[in-house]
Design a protein around this motif. Sequence first.
Motif, mmCIF file in Angstrom:
data_model
loop_
_atom_site.group_PDB
_atom_site.id
_atom_site.type_symbol
_atom_site.label_atom_id
_atom_site.label_comp_id
_atom_site.label_asym_id
_atom_site.label_seq_id
_atom_site.Cartn_x
_atom_site.Cartn_y
_atom_site.Cartn_z
ATOM 1 N N GLY A 249 -4.967 0.045 -3.790
ATOM 2 C CA GLY A 249 -4.667 0.469 -2.426
ATOM 3 C C GLY A 249 -4.595 -0.680 -1.426
ATOM 4 O O GLY A 249 -4.121 -0.507 -0.314
ATOM 5 N N GLY A 250 -5.068 -1.845 -1.804
ATOM 6 C CA GLY A 250 -5.177 -2.963 -0.878
ATOM 7 C C GLY A 250 -3.893 -3.740 -0.727
ATOM 8 O O GLY A 250 -2.896 -3.350 -1.297
ATOM 9 N N PRO A 251 -3.826 -4.844 -0.018
ATOM 10 C CA PRO A 251 -4.920 -5.345 0.828
ATOM 11 C C PRO A 251 -5.085 -4.509 2.096
ATOM 12 O O PRO A 251 -4.094 -4.091 2.675
ATOM 13 C CB PRO A 251 -4.454 -6.763 1.166
ATOM 14 C CG PRO A 251 -2.975 -6.720 1.026
ATOM 15 C CD PRO A 251 -2.674 -5.712 -0.018
ATOM 16 N N PHE A 252 -6.306 -4.273 2.471
ATOM 17 C CA PHE A 252 -6.676 -3.478 3.656
ATOM 18 C C PHE A 252 -6.033 -2.093 3.635
ATOM 19 O O PHE A 252 -5.595 -1.584 4.661
ATOM 20 C CB PHE A 252 -6.298 -4.196 4.950
ATOM 21 C CG PHE A 252 -6.554 -5.672 4.918
ATOM 22 C CD1 PHE A 252 -7.852 -6.147 4.740
ATOM 23 C CD2 PHE A 252 -5.518 -6.589 5.011
ATOM 24 C CE1 PHE A 252 -8.104 -7.511 4.681
ATOM 25 C CE2 PHE A 252 -5.756 -7.944 4.950
ATOM 26 C CZ PHE A 252 -7.047 -8.406 4.782
ATOM 27 N N GLY A 253 -5.909 -1.522 2.468
ATOM 28 C CA GLY A 253 -5.366 -0.162 2.386
ATOM 29 C C GLY A 253 -3.877 -0.065 2.641
ATOM 30 O O GLY A 253 -3.334 1.022 2.798
ATOM 31 N N SER A 254 -3.175 -1.209 2.664
ATOM 32 C CA SER A 254 -1.774 -1.170 3.078
ATOM 33 C C SER A 254 -0.833 -0.668 1.996
ATOM 34 O O SER A 254 0.333 -0.409 2.274
ATOM 35 C CB SER A 254 -1.331 -2.559 3.532
ATOM 36 O OG SER A 254 -1.558 -3.475 2.494
ATOM 37 N N SER A 255 -1.289 -0.544 0.757
ATOM 38 C CA SER A 255 -0.375 -0.073 -0.283
ATOM 39 C C SER A 255 -0.709 1.334 -0.752
ATOM 40 O O SER A 255 -0.181 1.802 -1.744
ATOM 41 C CB SER A 255 -0.375 -1.040 -1.472
ATOM 42 O OG SER A 255 -1.648 -1.069 -2.070
#
Lengths: 307, 281
Positions: A249-255
């Motif tokens: 899901g990262g980086p920082f939840g962006s994917s």
Amino acid sequence: MTHAGTQSRPQHRSWWRENQQKLTPYIFLIPGVIFFLVYVIIPIFESFWLSGFDWDGLGEKEWIGFSNYQELFDDDAFYTSLKNNVIWLVLYMLAVPAGLGIAIFLNQKVRGIRAYKSLFFFPFVISQVVVGLIFAWFYAPNFGLFYKLIEWATGSGIAVLADPDLVTYGIIAAGLWPQIAYCMILYLTGLNAVDPEQIEAARLDAAKGFKMLWYVILPQLRPATFMAVVVTVIGALRSFDLVSIMTDGGPFGSSRVLSFYMYEQALSEYGYRMGYGAAIAVVLFLIMMVFISGFIWKMVDDERKGL
Amino acid sequence: MFPRPIEQQSRAVQIGYQIALPLALILWLLPLIGVAITSVKPASDLAAGNYFGLPSALAFSNYGDVFTNSPIGQYIWNSFKVTIPTVIGTLILSCLTGFALGIYRFRGNIWIFFMFVAGNFVPFQILMVPVRDMTVNLGLYNTTTGLVLFHVAFQTGFCTLFMRNFIRALPKELIEAARVEGVSEFQIFWYVVLPLMKPAIAALAVLIFTFIWNDYFWATVLTTSKETQPVTAGLYSLNGQWIAQWQLVSAGAIIAALPPVAMFFLMQRHFIAGLTLGAVK
């Protein structure tokens, strides 16, 4: 005594004999239908119902009405996931023309072409987890093949999977690889069944190249195109494996995509939020319904014509 | 045939095509080739920055290391324990449902059929919370049985669609003739229809094997320990342990991919027949 016994048996038998054509289909359907209802159909409705609760999966459920949905509409992570799902859907569609292109390229009868076809199809056979690992290696900063190629071409490499703006595109590219293979095989089968007489007739009318493809071939490939679009839409909306294995899901939840975000919320390490997860799943389901109803509509239509 | 057969083109085009084919293939499989080469590189090569060159020595020992240093053998065994019962269970259920829906006309036939089709299209994530909850309540959470039961149910949707369409295409006269002879319906299923379904059964067996072997989502949702997790879920945790040891990650990935790949190459014709059902009218 024996008299009565022999009389009731044939009677029972003839009742069965008379009705067996009516009863057999139901008997045959019972196990499959029960399994499917219990594990697939009923859980769909259960998810709708659960999305109205605050529930950690163990303790008491607390009815909170539409609060989960209200929270969802103020949740930035939800919008990121939704936006990524749309990007997935749009870019994944490239698999259809790309698959057609490769199929046309390979639709020849030279020596060894069968082996080429199966090797081109290869990426579809391997697990998405393995595809994810392969592409993670491909993109790996400092030594991945892709990183090196970019470095060689532009002077500085790009760590695709660590860049919030690029990461989704990087994962989609990995997903396209097997999906193109799938569409290719559908079109190869379709091309095999194209009517040679129509092609000859069109050739006599001096149709060739792109015109031939557009006006003569593609109309005949419609069943293949339909299948390719269906499986690609489903693939795009179900995308979970690659996101999980490549970036979590990262980086920082962006994917994140919706299916991944749902999983994260429902079974996260900070406490299970089953109700909230169910609400995300419902949104995903409603998006899918738009497409499914179209597919089913077409299938019902074909079925009616066929009967 | 479209495009125009290459034999009818000029010699130059033919040679060009023969050269383009292998080049395109290498380009297409480049990531895979890279991983295959990495999997036989000694760790020292990677440490010395030899990422792309040929390995200095063929280190097949990477494969041995994967087996001795990780539970991958157990994971693979678990995968078989999930995949094979699922294939058998799904085939039994869908032969029955396909026969019922393909042969008989009765009220509700088309609606039951569309229930299977529609259920098969849903994003299966919507089933996650209820199915997980049900599996926990049945005491089957973190067991291969729990995973098998769900897979059998879900795959029955697709397989019913497949079997029903296949049976529809069989000659009706066979069944009529058997009925005139006084053969019971059960016997028609067993002696008349089932033998004709062999190609469909073979096609579905390879397809379901591949789908289930490659499943990752349900494996992570319904199993958690190394005693029960299939190899896809296992690779995820191994990937976390093997940070930057790409020779091990690559070898592990290739081992995990082998069974479905072998299945595909052995049963190619059936596999493709199953996958492309509906691509031709």
